[in-house]
Enzyme design. Sequence first.
Site, PDB file in Angstrom:
ATOM      1  CG  HIS A 131     -36.281 -16.841   7.076  1.00 19.06           C
ATOM      2  ND1 HIS A 131     -34.984 -17.147   7.422  1.00 19.06           N
ATOM      3  CD2 HIS A 131     -37.047 -17.407   8.036  1.00 19.06           C
ATOM      4  CE1 HIS A 131     -34.965 -17.866   8.529  1.00 19.06           C
ATOM      5  NE2 HIS A 131     -36.213 -18.042   8.918  1.00 19.06           N
ATOM      6  CB  CYS A 147     -31.134 -14.804   6.133  1.00 20.89           C
ATOM      7  SG  CYS A 147     -30.990 -16.257   5.070  1.00 20.89           S
ATOM      8  CG  ASN A 198     -36.864 -15.717  12.130  1.00 21.54           C
ATOM      9  OD1 ASN A 198     -37.132 -16.736  11.510  1.00 21.54           O
ATOM     10  ND2 ASN A 198     -35.976 -15.691  13.118  1.00 21.54           N
ATOM     11  NE  ARG A 205     -35.845 -22.192  18.385  1.00 27.94           N
ATOM     12  CZ  ARG A 205     -35.436 -22.517  17.171  1.00 27.94           C
ATOM     13  NH1 ARG A 205     -34.138 -22.593  16.898  1.00 27.94           N
ATOM     14  NH2 ARG A 205     -36.314 -22.720  16.197  1.00 27.94           N
ATOM     15  CG  ASP A 206     -35.740 -19.285  14.389  1.00 33.48           C
ATOM     16  OD1 ASP A 206     -34.567 -19.656  14.236  1.00 33.48           O
ATOM     17  OD2 ASP A 206     -36.511 -19.070  13.437  1.00 33.48           O
TER      18      ASP A 206
END
Length: 284
Positions: A207, A238, A247, A13-14
């Site tokens: 991150h 990022c 991430n 997802r992210d």
Amino acid sequence: MSDTITVFEVGPRDGLQSLGVQVATATKIALIDALARAGLRKIEATSFVSPRWVPQMADAGDVMAGINRQQGVTYAALTPNERGLDLALAAGCDEIAIFASASEGFSHANLNCSIEESFARFAPVMQRSAEAGLPVRGYLSAVIACPYDGPTPPAQVHRWAERLLEIGCYEVSLGDTIGAGTPDTLGNVLKPLLHDIPADRLAGHFHDTNGLAGDLVVRALDLGLRTFDASVGGLGGCPYAPGAPGNIDTRKVLECAAALGFSHGVDLALLGDAEQIAMSIAAR
């Protein structure tokens, strides 16, 4: 205190959403299934958001319908509103997540509302989730610094993390959204939080923009956190530092924890299969 860590895998997802590219539904399903086979027990599979704003997640229902569900694996989805909740319930998600900010600037830029207004929007989602018996996880972004407001005062993080728990979230994921954190600044945030919030209700979402995410994992482990968000293969750059890592890589979290004697239950050889899929996506 537990000697086992949990990785909450956010790559499907992210990670994919951050890349800003369209990925075939079958590829997303293959990635999620590979992660489950490797032993990841918490997977953020997709998000039920407006396809007009996030076209990368337009196939959320098809992804949830296509995965080969493994026993003991929690398949989660981000749901910003009641419409998203309806879709997540229909898709059989095991839990959902809501997204808040610790800084006003980031809330306005990302959610188009103040922090207080965002909590008003959460209210019906939380009520209906409770009625359905669906666990809700809370994301809190910009806990170290905001790209618009600068450094985030730890008291603000404290206030909104407690608020997420008060409205019914079982856990709050603390996001160093722009990768500005150091072990010292993370400690400044976590120490007062841990006076009032048990460590098992907090997670780290770091991150690697400045190459320090592994150090933050070590610092958080030292202070008692045992759950960390991570993205297979480091999927997702990022958005505030083009070309920089985003991430933290799932493998890096596992290696940092293992080096300190923590177990994780993930088969690193099988994780390699998921990493191959992630690399093929990132190479596009």
